[in-house]
Design a protein around this motif. Structure first.
Motif, PDB file in Angstrom:
ATOM      1  N   GLY A   1       0.810  -1.209   0.000  1.00 25.11           N
ATOM      2  CA  GLY A   1       0.000   0.000   0.000  1.00 25.11           C
ATOM      3  C   GLY A   1       0.845   1.261   0.000  1.00 25.11           C
ATOM      4  N   THR A   2       1.899   1.269   0.789  1.00 28.94           N
ATOM      5  CA  THR A   2       2.757   2.444   0.859  1.00 28.94           C
ATOM      6  C   THR A   2       3.424   2.683  -0.487  1.00 28.94           C
ATOM      7  N   GLY A   3       3.985   1.626  -1.046  1.00 23.84           N
ATOM      8  CA  GLY A   3       4.676   1.740  -2.329  1.00 23.84           C
ATOM      9  C   GLY A   3       3.747   2.263  -3.414  1.00 23.84           C
TER      10      GLY A   3
ATOM     11  N   GLY B   1       8.151 -11.956   3.772  1.00 19.01           N
ATOM     12  CA  GLY B   1       9.197 -11.003   3.419  1.00 19.01           C
ATOM     13  C   GLY B   1       9.500  -9.922   4.446  1.00 19.01           C
ATOM     14  N   ASN B   2       8.839  -9.962   5.603  1.00 15.10           N
ATOM     15  CA  ASN B   2       9.070  -8.925   6.616  1.00 15.10           C
ATOM     16  C   ASN B   2      10.359  -9.173   7.388  1.00 15.10           C
ATOM     17  N   THR B   3      11.491  -9.068   6.689  1.00 15.61           N
ATOM     18  CA  THR B   3      12.775  -9.411   7.305  1.00 15.61           C
ATOM     19  C   THR B   3      13.523  -8.167   7.786  1.00 15.61           C
ATOM     20  N   GLY B   4      12.791  -7.108   8.035  1.00 10.61           N
ATOM     21  CA  GLY B   4      13.430  -5.909   8.585  1.00 10.61           C
ATOM     22  C   GLY B   4      14.254  -5.140   7.563  1.00 10.61           C
ATOM     23  N   ASP B   5      14.033  -5.401   6.278  1.00 10.52           N
ATOM     24  CA  ASP B   5      14.829  -4.740   5.236  1.00 10.52           C
ATOM     25  C   ASP B   5      14.755  -3.214   5.348  1.00 10.52           C
ATOM     26  N   SER B   6      13.549  -2.712   5.630  1.00  8.63           N
ATOM     27  CA  SER B   6      13.377  -1.255   5.715  1.00  8.63           C
ATOM     28  C   SER B   6      14.347  -0.637   6.703  1.00  8.63           C
TER      29      SER B   6
ATOM     30  N   VAL C   1       9.714   1.023  -9.636  1.00  6.18           N
ATOM     31  CA  VAL C   1       9.279   0.300  -8.436  1.00  6.18           C
ATOM     32  C   VAL C   1      10.065  -0.999  -8.349  1.00  6.18           C
ATOM     33  N   ILE C   2      10.591  -1.262  -7.173  1.00  7.76           N
ATOM     34  CA  ILE C   2      11.336  -2.502  -6.942  1.00  7.76           C
ATOM     35  C   ILE C   2      10.588  -3.304  -5.880  1.00  7.76           C
ATOM     36  N   SER C   3      10.290  -4.568  -6.194  1.00  9.35           N
ATOM     37  CA  SER C   3       9.554  -5.377  -5.225  1.00  9.35           C
ATOM     38  C   SER C   3      10.113  -6.787  -5.160  1.00  9.35           C
TER      39      SER C   3
ATOM     40  N   ILE D   1      -2.832  -9.019   2.565  1.00 12.85           N
ATOM     41  CA  ILE D   1      -3.346 -10.100   3.414  1.00 12.85           C
ATOM     42  C   ILE D   1      -4.012  -9.574   4.691  1.00 12.85           C
ATOM     43  N   CYS D   2      -4.161  -8.262   4.817  1.00 17.61           N
ATOM     44  CA  CYS D   2      -4.669  -7.716   6.081  1.00 17.61           C
ATOM     45  C   CYS D   2      -6.189  -7.842   6.151  1.00 17.61           C
ATOM     46  N   GLU D   3      -6.766  -7.338   7.251  1.00 10.87           N
ATOM     47  CA  GLU D   3      -8.207  -7.446   7.444  1.00 10.87           C
ATOM     48  C   GLU D   3      -8.984  -6.358   6.699  1.00 10.87           C
ATOM     49  N   GLY D   4      -8.286  -5.394   6.163  1.00 12.33           N
ATOM     50  CA  GLY D   4      -8.939  -4.405   5.299  1.00 12.33           C
ATOM     51  C   GLY D   4      -9.826  -3.402   6.009  1.00 12.33           C
ATOM     52  N   VAL D   5      -9.542  -3.116   7.275  1.00 10.60           N
ATOM     53  CA  VAL D   5     -10.308  -2.094   7.986  1.00 10.60           C
ATOM     54  C   VAL D   5      -9.446  -0.847   8.115  1.00 10.60           C
TER      55      VAL D   5
ATOM     56  N   ILE E   1      11.669   4.400   0.832  1.00 11.87           N
ATOM     57  CA  ILE E   1      11.656   3.082   1.481  1.00 11.87           C
ATOM     58  C   ILE E   1      10.226   2.781   1.916  1.00 11.87           C
ATOM     59  N   ALA E   2       9.627   1.803   1.259  1.00 11.05           N
ATOM     60  CA  ALA E   2       8.234   1.416   1.543  1.00 11.05           C
ATOM     61  C   ALA E   2       8.182  -0.095   1.664  1.00 11.05           C
ATOM     62  N   SER E   3       9.219  -0.649   2.319  1.00  9.02           N
ATOM     63  CA  SER E   3       9.392  -2.093   2.262  1.00  9.02           C
ATOM     64  C   SER E   3       8.942  -2.832   3.527  1.00  9.02           C
TER      65      SER E   3
ATOM     66  N   GLU F   1      -2.167   5.012   7.644  1.00 11.85           N
ATOM     67  CA  GLU F   1      -0.754   5.415   7.671  1.00 11.85           C
ATOM     68  C   GLU F   1      -0.129   5.274   6.279  1.00 11.85           C
ATOM     69  N   LEU F   2      -0.389   4.132   5.638  1.00 12.32           N
ATOM     70  CA  LEU F   2       0.271   3.934   4.355  1.00 12.32           C
ATOM     71  C   LEU F   2      -0.327   4.827   3.277  1.00 12.32           C
ATOM     72  N   ALA F   3      -1.644   5.068   3.345  1.00 17.01           N
ATOM     73  CA  ALA F   3      -2.265   5.912   2.329  1.00 17.01           C
ATOM     74  C   ALA F   3      -1.805   7.363   2.486  1.00 17.01           C
TER      75      ALA F   3
ATOM     76  N   ASP G   1       1.921 -13.606  12.056  1.00 13.13           N
ATOM     77  CA  ASP G   1       0.795 -13.762  11.117  1.00 13.13           C
ATOM     78  C   ASP G   1       1.013 -12.920   9.858  1.00 13.13           C
ATOM     79  N   THR G   2       2.237 -12.442   9.649  1.00 16.85           N
ATOM     80  CA  THR G   2       2.468 -11.536   8.520  1.00 16.85           C
ATOM     81  C   THR G   2       3.130 -12.257   7.343  1.00 16.85           C
ATOM     82  N   MET G   3       3.425 -11.511   6.293  1.00 19.23           N
ATOM     83  CA  MET G   3       4.057 -12.082   5.106  1.00 19.23           C
ATOM     84  C   MET G   3       5.511 -12.478   5.382  1.00 19.23           C
TER      85      MET G   3
HETATM   86  C1  LIG Z   1      -3.102 -10.507   9.144  1.00 19.70           C
HETATM   87  C2  LIG Z   1      -2.991  -9.005   9.202  1.00 19.70           C
HETATM   88  C3  LIG Z   1      -4.134  -8.223   9.359  1.00 19.70           C
HETATM   89  C4  LIG Z   1      -4.045  -6.830   9.390  1.00 19.70           C
HETATM   90  N1  LIG Z   1      -5.197  -6.098   9.470  1.00 19.70           N
HETATM   91  C5  LIG Z   1      -5.131  -4.738   9.396  1.00 19.70           C
HETATM   92  C6  LIG Z   1      -6.340  -3.940   9.339  1.00 19.70           C
HETATM   93  O1  LIG Z   1      -7.470  -4.457   9.305  1.00 19.70           O
HETATM   94  N2  LIG Z   1      -6.212  -2.589   9.320  1.00 19.70           N
HETATM   95  C7  LIG Z   1      -4.997  -1.976   9.304  1.00 19.70           C
HETATM   96  O2  LIG Z   1      -4.964  -0.746   9.264  1.00 19.70           O
HETATM   97  N3  LIG Z   1      -3.851  -2.704   9.324  1.00 19.70           N
HETATM   98  C8  LIG Z   1      -3.886  -4.060   9.360  1.00 19.70           C
HETATM   99  N4  LIG Z   1      -2.707  -4.793   9.352  1.00 19.70           N
HETATM  100  C9  LIG Z   1      -1.422  -4.085   9.235  1.00 19.70           C
HETATM  101  C10 LIG Z   1      -1.178  -3.602   7.800  1.00 19.70           C
HETATM  102  O3  LIG Z   1      -1.672  -4.549   6.890  1.00 19.70           O
HETATM  103  C11 LIG Z   1       0.298  -3.376   7.475  1.00 19.70           C
HETATM  104  O4  LIG Z   1       0.919  -2.726   8.508  1.00 19.70           O
HETATM  105  C12 LIG Z   1       0.460  -2.528   6.212  1.00 19.70           C
HETATM  106  O5  LIG Z   1      -0.212  -3.145   5.147  1.00 19.70           O
HETATM  107  C13 LIG Z   1       1.917  -2.315   5.839  1.00 19.70           C
HETATM  108  O6  LIG Z   1       1.983  -1.700   4.565  1.00 19.70           O
HETATM  109  P1  LIG Z   1       3.374  -1.341   3.871  1.00 19.70           P
HETATM  110  O7  LIG Z   1       3.069  -0.886   2.482  1.00 19.70           O
HETATM  111  O8  LIG Z   1       4.134  -0.432   4.724  1.00 19.70           O
HETATM  112  O9  LIG Z   1       4.146  -2.717   3.800  1.00 19.70           O
HETATM  113  P2  LIG Z   1       3.740  -4.038   2.999  1.00 19.70           P
HETATM  114  O10 LIG Z   1       2.338  -3.982   2.559  1.00 19.70           O
HETATM  115  O11 LIG Z   1       4.154  -5.189   3.811  1.00 19.70           O
HETATM  116  O12 LIG Z   1       4.639  -3.974   1.692  1.00 19.70           O
HETATM  117  C14 LIG Z   1       6.028  -4.178   1.729  1.00 19.70           C
HETATM  118  C15 LIG Z   1       6.532  -4.301   0.319  1.00 19.70           C
HETATM  119  O13 LIG Z   1       7.947  -4.180   0.299  1.00 19.70           O
HETATM  120  C16 LIG Z   1       8.518  -5.217  -0.466  1.00 19.70           C
HETATM  121  N5  LIG Z   1       9.897  -5.409   0.029  1.00 19.70           N
HETATM  122  C17 LIG Z   1      10.292  -5.692   1.290  1.00 19.70           C
HETATM  123  N6  LIG Z   1      11.641  -5.728   1.346  1.00 19.70           N
HETATM  124  C18 LIG Z   1      12.100  -5.457   0.102  1.00 19.70           C
HETATM  125  C19 LIG Z   1      13.399  -5.354  -0.487  1.00 19.70           C
HETATM  126  N7  LIG Z   1      14.512  -5.535   0.216  1.00 19.70           N
HETATM  127  N8  LIG Z   1      13.481  -5.076  -1.805  1.00 19.70           N
HETATM  128  C20 LIG Z   1      12.369  -4.900  -2.549  1.00 19.70           C
HETATM  129  N9  LIG Z   1      11.128  -4.986  -2.038  1.00 19.70           N
HETATM  130  C21 LIG Z   1      11.001  -5.255  -0.732  1.00 19.70           C
HETATM  131  C22 LIG Z   1       7.580  -6.366  -0.297  1.00 19.70           C
HETATM  132  O14 LIG Z   1       7.725  -7.273  -1.358  1.00 19.70           O
HETATM  133  C23 LIG Z   1       6.240  -5.638  -0.342  1.00 19.70           C
HETATM  134  O15 LIG Z   1       5.884  -5.390  -1.680  1.00 19.70           O
HETATM  135  C24 LIG Z   1      -2.769  -6.198   9.305  1.00 19.70           C
HETATM  136  C25 LIG Z   1      -1.626  -6.973   9.150  1.00 19.70           C
HETATM  137  C26 LIG Z   1      -1.715  -8.361   9.091  1.00 19.70           C
HETATM  138  C27 LIG Z   1      -0.476  -9.162   8.901  1.00 19.70           C
END
Ligand SMILES: Cc1cc2nc3c(=O)[nH]c(=O)nc-3n(C[C@H](O)[C@H](O)[C@H](O)COP(=O)(O)OP(=O)(O)OC[C@H]3O[C@@H](n4cnc5c(N)ncnc54)[C@H](O)[C@@H]3O)c2cc1C
Ligand code: SF4
Ligand code: FES
Lengths: 242, 654
Positions: B20-22, B224-229, B38-40, B51-55, B206-208, B422-424, B220-222
């Motif tokens: 979402g952030t990206g 790829g959440n290996t702290g890269d950011s 965009v790099i992903s 994969i979130c709950e979408g609220v 940095i939106a990783s 936050e991400l929007a 319960d997360t994806m």
């Molecule tokens: C099960 C679950 C339910 C949730 N429910 C809610 C909810 O209902 N409401 C809410 O507000 N929040 C919810 N959250 C939290 C929310 O979904 C996340 O915090 C938010 O989506 C994070 O967005 P982001 O864009 O910052 O990161 P992400 O959406 O995780 O995106 C990260 C991106 O970075 C990429 N990336 C990572 N490292 C690298 C790298 N080194 N090089 C290139 N690409 C990289 C990944 O491939 C991915 O594309 C939930 C989370 C989970 C896990």
């Protein structure tokens, strides 16, 4: 007495060579019925640290873990395996390595498809059919058996090329936009043109003979392909009938 | 490897991540007509956002009394005063527009026809002082489609998936206050095509995403959440804020392996009579439904520490009393099934039929969910670092961070549904800031410095040591759980630092082949390195946070008093190339609010206690009425990560 092990075959592909390995999955409890993903994770931990496969959520949401289990596309995180099962990459996309396929040729074929104006009033409800389509998790299981996608030359993994012909997923994206309440009628012909350019006609010719199955149970023939065919060719058919 | 594996690219803005952030950063920069790459590392838009709950939190979605001040203050107080006020204000100011932008991009909520607004959840989400949380059919997947559509919309956007962003390329220049840092672009490993990309760009976003995979499989997360950011950020010179603040959801599954880590319920799931028990059947926490997530996690982890844990290192959530009560029992099942349907389904599938009927206790264990801490930014998402003094930070020119990657918005606690806002909000702000910077920059034409940066990575291919990076990763994940997980002590934190030193040495002895196409060991190695860096930041920040606050639980120390002065922790790499932690004092809540809070907390627990000591015939009747009240509304809406799920978390609220 239940067996402690499950023998699973995994098909590896590296530098155009194919190798079938046999992995003895150690059950963690006597009654464990593991998913394909559990087997892959354990195989990577115990023996093959170079094994390449994709996964993300482990919960049937992210759509990236699709592999073939006994030649049928399945989500690895929710497909239970049995003794003797064979795990391999899906055959409808080019293999990068082992079970990992290159997916972005599909994304690229859709570039700009949605660059059309929207209606101003955002507060319109979308139809149930619209939401049925957003259930798609982009797992690409539906590429299997699709006569349109079959026309594509499987891409060279060294290039970032777009596929010429569409597939149920790309048509789903178009249909979703067609029934989006915010898409003005005046823009719809552009979407239909896009569908035609992606080879929609092929479905028209083969409508009764092909079988596709969606990984999350969307009725693709009735809710995507048929309405698109109607929108694209409905008029012509009517004219012919007159 | 040879240099013809290197591909030279050029653009105005690099966005790392396609969640979402990206996607919001992409849109903001692309609208300005700039060339965006965009790099992903995951396939496009497959991310936590999908994969979130979408609220999502939308200001004024409920009613017009929900002013910017009200929302901003709500976020700040919920975060125990750690959030940066400029950032919470920006969040509140932009929340409506940001949501409407997602709607233009294809997100379709249900509409409340009377108010001509998106429908909010039936009850205001816990912790929020207004009804402003909007849910969506198909949850996060609906956001996934929206993000996907946004990224592929623009001609001037190029994207690369299966690509790991390795490092921000930067140079140091003389500035007014000493050395300034300026971004020149980034280095990327394109695993699908077996190439290294040198991307020349004045702006990098940095939106990783987050770090919860440090605790895999207890998350319960994806994957790829290996702290890269955070690793990318701190190595580029950034400060990291509040890294010890990690949100653990207490009631996640501990078995079977396929379900490990996934959400089973929230404190409220336990309902009026649910308790936590250890393996000896002793009650270790009562009134569970009123507790905070941290309290529940702490109770479970204390039992585990004492050797009284369940077989898979958790405890038992016993809800059998709810179901056996003569009158209220039948309502409980309805409540359990409808309150958190996805979590309930996970639990039933994983634990079996009897557990599904709550006739036997559930084995539960905490899981990592979200990182409140992150890269220090200002309200425009410009990354900042404290060269000499943490109170006079300097901007890193050309570097931006947003979404879960950033710190400073949520402090010690994140309210449900706020991360999507936050991400929007900040994804878009980041794209705009990055575009502005690119427009003002003179393009660098020189790739020499890229080669210099790349040298370190080049040496990671073709390593002939004995250790397997994947194995080291698994070992690190175990150690993270044990030492910097939901229950910490000074001893464990120090042990972790020693361990990290050891594993860093181990990196010299790993085995990595030289192949360029999808080199799995190389991928594991670079993620491992990012995890080590992030774990170090968490451990050091945790030592600086001497008491339990929010997501940081110290078993050996008391909970921070509400009267003490709030501070953020700050970690950076100092001049000697060592990690160092500081305190950053924050503004304190007025005394009046603190006293209100104390009173309301006492009151909550008193009510719960009365229920427990009354004879069953009376309490059963009271509870029956309570259920009738909740179930009477058309929908019960408790979402994972929300404060509804843990009414006790409302304590920071008053
Ligand atoms: C099960 C679950 C339910 C949730 N429910 C809610 C909810 O209902 N409401 C809410 O507000 N929040 C919810 N959250 C939290 C929310 O979904 C996340 O915090 C938010 O989506 C994070 O967005 P982001 O864009 O910052 O990161 P992400 O959406 O995780 O995106 C990260 C991106 O970075 C990429 N990336 C990572 N490292 C690298 C790298 N080194 N090089 C290139 N690409 C990289 C990944 O491939 C991915 O594309 C939930 C989370 C989970 C896990
Ligand atoms: S339509 Fe179904 S099968 Fe095809 S990609 Fe979407 S979810 Fe998968
Ligand atoms: S891992 Fe996400 S769908 Fe299988």
């Amino acid at each position: 007495m239940e067996e402690k092990y499950l023998n699973i075959k995994i098909k590896l592909k590296r530098n155009n060579e194919i190798k079938l390995i046999e992995y003895k999955y150690k059950k963690r409890t006597y009654d464990e019925r593991p998913m394909a993903l559990d087997v892959l994770l354990q195989a990577q931990e115990e023996q093959y640290d170079d094994l390449a496969f994709r996964y993300g959520c482990r919960a049937r949401n992210c759509g990236v873990c699709t592999i073939d289990v006994n030649s049928r596309p399945k989500l690895a995180c929710r497909a239970r395996v049995r003794e003797g099962d064979i795990l391999s990459a899906i055959v409808t996309l080019p293999v990068i390595k082992d079970l990992v396929v290159k997916r972005d040729g599909i994304t690229r074929q859709m570039k700009g498809y949605n660059n059309i104006p929207k209606k101003n009033d955002l507060n319109e409800d979308a139809d149930k059919l619209y939401h049925n389509l957003t259930a798609c998790i982009e797992c690409y299981a539906c590429l299997d058996g699709c006569p349109v996608h079959a026309k594509n030359n499987i891409a060279d993994i060294k290039k970032n090329d777009a596929y010429k012909y569409g597939n149920p997923y790309s048509f789903l994206k178009i249909q979703r936009l067609l029934i989006d309440p915010l898409t003005p009628d005046s823009e719809k012909h552009k979407l239909i043109d896009k569908a035609k350019r992606l080879g929609l006609e092929i479905y028209r010719r083969e409508y009764n003979s092909f079988k596709i199955k969606c990984g999350v149970g969307i009725n693709l023939k009735d809710e995507v392909i048929k309405p698109l065919l109607d929108a694209a060719y409905g008029d012509e058919i009517e004219k012919q009938n007159k | 490897m040879t240099s013809n594996n290197i591909e030279y690219l050029d653009c105005d803005v690099i966005v790392v991540g396609s969640g979402g952030t990206g996607s919001q950063a992409v849109q903001a920069a692309a609208e300005e007509g700039l060339k965006v790459i965009v790099i992903s590392k995951d396939p496009m838009s497959s991310s936590d956002t999908k994969i979130c709950e979408g609220v999502i939190t939308v200001r004024e979605a409920g009613d017009n009394t929900d002013t910017e001040e009200v929302l901003s203050e709500n976020i700040k107080l919920a975060g125990a005063d750690l959030p940066d006020k400029n950032i919470t204000v920006a969040f509140a100011n932009d929340s409506k527009d940001a949501y409407d932008r997602l709607r233009v991009n294809g997100l379709r909520p249900s509409i409340n026809k009377e108010k001509n607004k998106p429908k909010t959840l039936a009850i205001a989400m816990g912790g929020h002082n207004k009804s402003r949380s909007v849910g969506h059919k198909n949850s996060g997947v609906a956001f996934g489609h929206t993000n996907w559509d946004t990224i592929i919309k623009y001609k001037n956007v190029e994207y690369f998936e299966d690509c790991w962003f390795l490092e921000v390329v930067k140079e140091e220049i003389e500035g007014n206050k000493g050395k300034d840092i300026k971004v020149l672009g980034g280095i990327v490993y394109d695993a699908a095509r077996g190439k290294i990309l040198f991307i020349n760009a004045p702006s990098v976003v940095i939106a990783s995403g987050g770090l919860s995979s440090l605790y895999f499989p207890k998350t319960d997360t994806m994957r790829g959440n290996t702290g890269d950011s955070y690793a990318l950020g701190i190595k580029a010179g950034a400060d990291l804020l509040d890294m010890e603040q990690i949100q653990f959801l207490p009631f996640c599954l501990a078995s079977p392996p396929s379900y490990e880590g996934l959400l089973a319920g929230e404190p409220s799931t336990a309902s009026f009579l649910g308790v936590l028990r250890d393996k000896n059947n002793k009650v270790i926490l009562d009134s569970v439904y009123l507790r905070t997530r941290a309290e529940c996690s702490e109770a479970i982890m204390r039992a585990v520490e004492d050797g009284r844990g369940s077989p898979n290192g958790g405890a038992f959530l016993d809800m059998t009393k709810n179901i056996s009560a003569p009158k209220s029992g039948k309502y409980f099942m309805k409540y359990l099934k409808s309150a958190l349907p996805s979590a309930y389904n996970n639990a039933r599938q994983a634990l079996g039929k009897e557990a599904g009927k709550a006739e036997i206790p559930w084995e539960v264990r905490p899981s990592a969910h979200y990182s409140m801490g992150g890269i220090r930014v200002d309200e425009y998402t410009r990354v900042i670092h404290s060269a000499e003094n943490q109170y006079e930070p300097i901007i890193i020119k050309g570097l931006f961070a947003a979404g879960q990657a950033m710190g400073g918005l949520f402090g010690a606690n994140r309210l449900g549904s706020t991360s999507l806002t936050e991400l929007a909000v900040f994804g878009y702000r980041a794209g705009k800031s990055a575009a502005k910077n690119a427009n003002q920059s003179v393009k660098n034409k020189n790739y020499d410095i890229f080669h210099k940066h790349y040298f370190n990575f080049k040496n990671l291919f073709n390593k002939k040591g004995k250790l397997k990076p994947y194995k080291l990763k698994l070992d690190l994940q175990k150690k993270c759980w044990d030492n910097i997980g939901p229950a910490r002590t000074e001893k464990k934190l120090k042990k972790m630092l020693t361990y990290l030193e050891k594993i860093e040495k181990d990196l010299n002895n790993v085995n990595v082949p030289k192949e360029m196409i999808w080199n799995q060991q190389f991928l594991d190695l670079i993620e491992l390195k990012n995890m080590i860096t992030t774990a170090k930041a968490i451990a050091i920040a945790s030592l600086k946070r001497e008491k339990s606050v929010g997501g940081h639980v110290r078993l050996d120390k008391k909970t921070s008093s509400l009267f003490s002065k709030p501070y953020s922790t700050l970690v950076k790499i100092n001049k000697n190339n060592a990690f160092e932690a500081f305190k950053l004092l924050r503004q304190k809540t007025p005394l009046k609010r603190i006293i209100n809070y104390k009173i309301s907390e006492k009151f909550r627990f008193m009510k719960a206690k009365i229920l427990r000591i009354l004879p069953e015939s009376i309490s059963d009747k009271i509870i029956e009425n309570k259920y009738k009240n909740i179930l009477g509304t058309d929908q019960i809406t408790i979402k994972p990560g929300s404060l509804d799920g843990a009414p006790g978390d409302k304590v920071n609220q008053i």
